[in-house]
Design a protein around this motif. Structure first.
Motif, PDB file in Angstrom:
ATOM      1  N   GLN A 267       0.829  -1.199   0.000  1.00 37.19           N
ATOM      2  CA  GLN A 267       0.000   0.000   0.000  1.00 37.19           C
ATOM      3  C   GLN A 267       0.870   1.259   0.000  1.00 37.19           C
ATOM      4  OE1 GLN A 267      -3.639  -0.302  -0.066  1.00 37.19           O
ATOM      5  NE2 GLN A 267      -2.716  -2.243  -0.730  1.00 37.19           N
ATOM      6  N   SER A 268       0.221   2.403  -0.101  1.00 34.77           N
ATOM      7  CA  SER A 268       0.933   3.676  -0.044  1.00 34.77           C
ATOM      8  C   SER A 268       1.481   3.912   1.355  1.00 34.77           C
ATOM      9  CB  SER A 268      -0.023   4.818  -0.408  1.00 34.77           C
ATOM     10  OG  SER A 268      -1.015   4.963   0.601  1.00 34.77           O
ATOM     11  N   GLY A 354      -6.637   3.323   0.023  1.00 34.91           N
ATOM     12  CA  GLY A 354      -6.036   2.253  -0.762  1.00 34.91           C
ATOM     13  C   GLY A 354      -6.952   1.051  -0.816  1.00 34.91           C
TER      14      GLY A 354
END
Length: 359
Positions: A267-268, A354
């Motif tokens: 994920q970010s 996300g």
């Protein structure tokens, strides 16, 4: 997550659920089951784990299709499930009296199987915890089922010992690998009447839905013995830290970084901080254990911790970005407010960041 991340896992052979009757199961995510658009049965790609032979070598285990099994489990939940209706934790006692010895705690969002009821008390089983609780602090029937569906996990088990994970939902597609004894995969969604998609080594894989059984997983309570062992371990960790042998702060920072990698490594950065913030929000809430280590390893919580993945990452290489996100969360930063739960984004309402939804 219920009290931790709600992963819908496809698996075989690990007992997790506090009120289930089968002894070999692994967690699965409830979020994609909102509305209960369940997978239907098909022809399983079942393998002998020693030689990975064709599925024709394996005998069919059950006559019910998956949809019928989901429905049967829902009915059983409504009849035999009870949920804690408290803000923090509910005392579980040896006998149905308030002056009886306390044998454990049933935490917020935890549930158990009803064993017996009398005079405003219910005897329940939640994991290894067995004892009595006052009915006024419990939910039953449809109310218990509704809470369970919001915070609990579907558990998918395999009637067979191993199945293929394919690159496409097709019998002729190439194979990523196999689901075998005690393996776990995150459920993504139902593709059609035969196939479900799963996360497999950061790829989307496909598994035939035949030969799958389902149960529902609710977080477990803890016995007094387990609580005391955990408290002793925490005291020992602090004692060693004070002696300079191990820095508890650095140790828990690394542990949180390992969990972030397991739950949000793809994920970010904001998504990573969000997962770390969920852990820290639990540490601060009073409804959960009050240390990072205890939150991550609380009974039936984060799936990567239960399966040993967090420990393996901890002992190996934790990516720098995950460590940075862990430090940010420890410092009080959050990208998800005061959320104490997350799971794969789907039908569950909350703040979507996300691939996860936080609440």
């Amino acid at each position: 997550m219920n009290r931790r991340n709600r992963l819908l896992m496809v698996a075989a052979g690990l007992f997790l659920c506090p009120y289930l009757f089968a002894a070999e199961e692994i967690t699965v995510q409830a979020s994609e089951k909102g509305g209960y658009d369940f997978p239907s049965t098909g022809i399983a790609e079942v393998l002998n784990p020693s030689v990975f032979a064709d599925h024709t070598d394996v005998e069919v285990q059950t006559s019910l299709d998956i949809n019928e099994k989901f429905e049967a489990e829902q009915e059983r939940m409504e009849q035999e499930l009870t949920m804690a209706n408290v803000q923090n934790a509910l005392n579980i006692r040896a006998e149905a009296t308030e002056d009886s010895d306390k044998v454990g705690l049933l935490y917020k969002d935890c549930g158990g199987k009803i064993l017996e009821q009398k005079s405003g008390w219910t005897k329940l089983q939640s994991g290894n915890l067995i004892g009595w609780a006052k009915d006024e602090y419990l939910l039953f029937g449809e109310d218990a089922k509704e809470m369970a569906e919001d915070v609990g996990n579907w558990i998918v088990t395999l009637d067979a010992e191993a199945v293929r994970v394919r690159m496409e939902p097709d019998d002729q597609a190439d194979v990523y690998g196999f689901i075998a004894y005690e393996d776990t995969l995150e459920f993504i969604e139902t593709v059609d009447d035969r196939w479900i998609s799963v996360e497999y080594n950061d790829e989307i894989g496909y598994v035939d839905s035949d030969y799958i059984n389902v149960k529902f997983h609710i977080d477990e309570g803890e016995t007094i013995d387990v609580i005391r062992v955990r408290e002793r371990e925490e005291a020992e960790r602090k004692r060693k830290a004070n002696r300079g042998a191990v820095s508890a702060d650095a140790d828990e920072l690394r542990l949180l970084g390992a969990l972030i990698y397991c739950e949000a490594g793809n994920q970010s950065y904001d998504g990573m901080v969000g997962v770390g913030a969920v852990v820290m929000n639990r540490v601060k809430s009073g409804a959960y254990p009050n240390t990072i280590h205890s939150v991550i390893y609380a009974s039936g919580q984060f799936t990567p911790a239960m399966t040993g993945k967090v420990a393996r990452v901890y002992e190996g290489k934790v990516p720098d970005l995950c460590m940075q996100a862990a430090q940010a969360a420890i410092n009080g930063e959050t990208t998800v407010g005061g959320a104490t739960h997350f799971r794969r984004a789907g039908k569950r309402e909350g703040f979507v960041l996300g691939d996860h939804v936080f609440w």
